[in-house]
Design a protein around this motif. Structure first.
Motif, PDB file in Angstrom:
ATOM      1  N   GLU A  90       0.908  -1.269  -0.093  1.00 24.90           N
ATOM      2  CA  GLU A  90      -0.057   0.111   0.141  1.00 24.90           C
ATOM      3  C   GLU A  90       0.667   1.199  -0.179  1.00 24.90           C
ATOM      4  OE1 GLU A  90      -2.771   0.039   3.202  1.00 24.90           O
ATOM      5  OE2 GLU A  90      -3.534  -2.062   2.612  1.00 24.90           O
ATOM      6  N   ALA A  91       2.044   1.106   0.566  1.00 25.72           N
ATOM      7  CA  ALA A  91       3.023   2.480   0.561  1.00 25.72           C
ATOM      8  C   ALA A  91       4.363   2.115   0.466  1.00 25.72           C
ATOM      9  CB  ALA A  91       2.667   3.249   1.928  1.00 25.72           C
ATOM     10  N   TYR A  92       5.118   3.086   0.440  1.00 25.85           N
ATOM     11  CA  TYR A  92       6.637   3.058   0.391  1.00 25.85           C
ATOM     12  C   TYR A  92       7.095   2.542   1.944  1.00 25.85           C
ATOM     13  CZ  TYR A  92      11.559   4.103  -0.609  1.00 25.85           C
ATOM     14  OH  TYR A  92      12.860   4.279  -0.743  1.00 25.85           O
ATOM     15  N   ALA A  93       7.952   1.953   2.047  1.00 27.31           N
ATOM     16  CA  ALA A  93       8.651   1.359   3.138  1.00 27.31           C
ATOM     17  C   ALA A  93      10.002   1.331   3.248  1.00 27.31           C
ATOM     18  CB  ALA A  93       8.078   0.279   3.713  1.00 27.31           C
ATOM     19  N   LEU A  94      10.706   1.659   4.408  1.00 25.17           N
ATOM     20  CA  LEU A  94      12.216   1.301   4.489  1.00 25.17           C
ATOM     21  C   LEU A  94      12.440  -0.026   5.056  1.00 25.17           C
ATOM     22  CD1 LEU A  94      13.416   4.765   6.250  1.00 25.17           C
ATOM     23  CD2 LEU A  94      13.189   4.191   3.765  1.00 25.17           C
ATOM     24  N   GLU A  95      13.310  -0.680   4.319  1.00 28.36           N
ATOM     25  CA  GLU A  95      13.777  -2.154   4.923  1.00 28.36           C
ATOM     26  C   GLU A  95      15.029  -1.990   5.694  1.00 28.36           C
ATOM     27  OE1 GLU A  95      13.530  -5.716   2.420  1.00 28.36           O
ATOM     28  OE2 GLU A  95      15.687  -5.694   2.638  1.00 28.36           O
ATOM     29  N   VAL A  96      14.869  -1.996   7.008  1.00 27.89           N
ATOM     30  CA  VAL A  96      16.037  -1.947   8.026  1.00 27.89           C
ATOM     31  C   VAL A  96      16.633  -3.258   8.145  1.00 27.89           C
ATOM     32  CG1 VAL A  96      16.882  -1.228  10.298  1.00 27.89           C
ATOM     33  CG2 VAL A  96      14.839   0.159   9.142  1.00 27.89           C
ATOM     34  N   THR A  97      17.719  -3.288   7.866  1.00 29.53           N
ATOM     35  CA  THR A  97      18.517  -4.492   7.505  1.00 29.53           C
ATOM     36  C   THR A  97      19.674  -4.814   8.786  1.00 29.53           C
ATOM     37  OG1 THR A  97      18.119  -4.929   5.308  1.00 29.53           O
ATOM     38  CG2 THR A  97      19.813  -6.476   6.316  1.00 29.53           C
ATOM     39  N   TYR A  98      19.459  -6.186   9.409  1.00 27.32           N
ATOM     40  CA  TYR A  98      20.777  -6.208  10.090  1.00 27.32           C
ATOM     41  C   TYR A  98      21.478  -7.328   9.757  1.00 27.32           C
ATOM     42  CZ  TYR A  98      23.590  -7.477  14.550  1.00 27.32           C
ATOM     43  OH  TYR A  98      24.719  -7.848  15.136  1.00 27.32           O
ATOM     44  N   ASN A  99      22.573  -7.479   9.480  1.00 28.61           N
ATOM     45  CA  ASN A  99      23.538  -8.493   9.120  1.00 28.61           C
ATOM     46  C   ASN A  99      24.497  -8.726  10.246  1.00 28.61           C
ATOM     47  OD1 ASN A  99      23.048  -8.646   5.963  1.00 28.61           O
ATOM     48  ND2 ASN A  99      23.733  -6.785   6.239  1.00 28.61           N
ATOM     49  N   TYR A 100      24.041 -10.099  10.875  1.00 32.61           N
ATOM     50  CA  TYR A 100      24.692 -10.315  11.975  1.00 32.61           C
ATOM     51  C   TYR A 100      26.325 -10.441  11.966  1.00 32.61           C
ATOM     52  CZ  TYR A 100      20.372 -11.738  13.748  1.00 32.61           C
ATOM     53  OH  TYR A 100      19.092 -11.651  14.305  1.00 32.61           O
ATOM     54  N   GLY A 101      26.742  -9.738  12.977  1.00 38.88           N
ATOM     55  CA  GLY A 101      28.126  -9.610  12.906  1.00 38.88           C
ATOM     56  C   GLY A 101      28.817  -8.229  12.296  1.00 38.88           C
ATOM     57  N   VAL A 102      28.138  -7.603  11.514  1.00 38.89           N
ATOM     58  CA  VAL A 102      28.391  -6.401  10.773  1.00 38.89           C
ATOM     59  C   VAL A 102      28.110  -5.175  11.745  1.00 38.89           C
ATOM     60  CG1 VAL A 102      27.959  -4.798   8.755  1.00 38.89           C
ATOM     61  CG2 VAL A 102      27.765  -7.540   8.614  1.00 38.89           C
ATOM     62  N   GLU A 103      29.155  -4.572  12.233  1.00 34.02           N
ATOM     63  CA  GLU A 103      29.032  -3.369  13.219  1.00 34.02           C
ATOM     64  C   GLU A 103      29.056  -1.999  12.453  1.00 34.02           C
ATOM     65  OE1 GLU A 103      32.570  -3.949  15.460  1.00 34.02           O
ATOM     66  OE2 GLU A 103      31.541  -5.535  16.682  1.00 34.02           O
ATOM     67  N   GLY A 104      29.273  -1.916  11.142  1.00 35.73           N
ATOM     68  CA  GLY A 104      29.007  -0.604  10.499  1.00 35.73           C
ATOM     69  C   GLY A 104      29.175  -0.834   9.032  1.00 35.73           C
ATOM     70  N   TYR A 105      29.126  -0.016   8.308  1.00 29.46           N
ATOM     71  CA  TYR A 105      29.131  -0.075   6.877  1.00 29.46           C
ATOM     72  C   TYR A 105      29.899   1.250   6.384  1.00 29.46           C
ATOM     73  CZ  TYR A 105      25.330  -3.077   7.287  1.00 29.46           C
ATOM     74  OH  TYR A 105      24.499  -4.003   7.883  1.00 29.46           O
ATOM     75  N   ALA A 106      30.987   0.830   5.528  1.00 30.17           N
ATOM     76  CA  ALA A 106      31.749   2.049   4.693  1.00 30.17           C
ATOM     77  C   ALA A 106      30.502   2.790   3.924  1.00 30.17           C
ATOM     78  CB  ALA A 106      32.608   1.321   3.831  1.00 30.17           C
TER      79      ALA A 106
END
Length: 273
Positions: free
Chosen positions: A24-40
């Protein structure tokens, strides 16, 4: 297996965040990759524009919560480093998300790719930008994509730039996948998956591809996907105790993934407002 975001060969959990179910509407997919503490931080995803009833009040509220906010630019950077621009909600508009902005070397060729490959329509242009949207979204007040010239001949795409998902008719998903497989196989991130979970909803198609800049796209077949998410939406937040236990359960897999590809496990840098 299909990764949830980029190159991380680790288990993952995700939470959909929006104002209504995804069909019905736009959504943000908030992903948690196990063991990943941050992203470049990459250079592709620039910011999202969101409509609010009172721009000044929303900016002040964000600042009060400790987020970086610039009232002069109506700009906010969330705690995860993603940037947003606020705009006054048009009369009658229900969808709060307005547009997603990307920096690309060539807005014209990028827009042409989305038009020719996915059937989007150009709805605005300027000397250094092009905006596209699906025809149905133009009519119904959906979310558009704006591509702005980056000033660089190449685009540095990282896992931080995420993945854009589109629910499309199965016939179109197959056509896009077959076309890219034959014409530009380097654009195939994960091969087409056909999943039949015996739910009575038919076969779900999932293909992960990338555009001409390397920005990733998830294409799913709407005939099976949209009834499935309609039934799955429960408007309940994540079970963090369960995810804590899963982190322990997945520790060996995460350690193996880090040893295999240590360069993809990095930290994000907050963008400038």
């Amino acid at each position: 297996p299909i990764t949830c975001d980029g190159a991380y060969a680790v288990p993952w959990s995700k939470t959909m965040v929006g104002t209504a179910p995804e069909h019905e509407a736009y959504a943000l997919e908030v992903t948690y990759n196990y063991g990943v503490e941050g992203y470049a931080r990459g250079k592709g995803l620039d910011f999202l524009t969101i409509y609010v009833d009172d721009v000044a009040a929303a900016t002040t509220a964000a600042a009060d919560l400790g987020y970086a906010a610039d009232a002069a630019k109506n700009a906010i950077v969330g705690p995860d480093g993603y940037a947003y621009r606020l705009a006054a909600r048009p009369a009658g508009r229900t969808e709060p998300f307005a547009s997603v902005h990307f920096k690309v070397p060539d807005p014209t060729s990028t827009a042409a790719w989305y038009i020719e490959t996915l059937g989007m329509k150009q709805i605005a242009s300027s000397a250094d930008a092009r905006t596209v949207a699906f025809p149905a979204d133009v009519k119904d007040g959906g979310v558009s994509f704006t591509f702005v010239r980056s000033g660089s001949p190449s685009l540095k795409v990282e896992q931080f730039d995420g993945r854009n998902a589109f629910s499309l008719p199965a016939k179109l998903v197959r056509r896009v996948y077959d076309d890219l497989s034959n014409r530009a196989p380097e654009r195939i991130v994960h091969e087409l998956q056909e999943i039949n979970e015996e739910t009575g909803l038919g076969v779900l198609l999932i293909a992960i591809v990338s555009d001409i800049n390397g920005l990733e796209l998830c294409l799913v077949s709407s005939e099976a996907f949209e009834p499935a998410i309609s039934g799955a939406a429960n408007f309940v937040g994540p079970d963090y105790e369960q995810r804590t236990q899963l982190a322990l359960d997945y520790a060996d897999k995460v350690a193996a993934a880090k040893a295999d590809a240590p360069s993809v496990f990095g930290w994000a840098e907050a963008p400038e407002l």
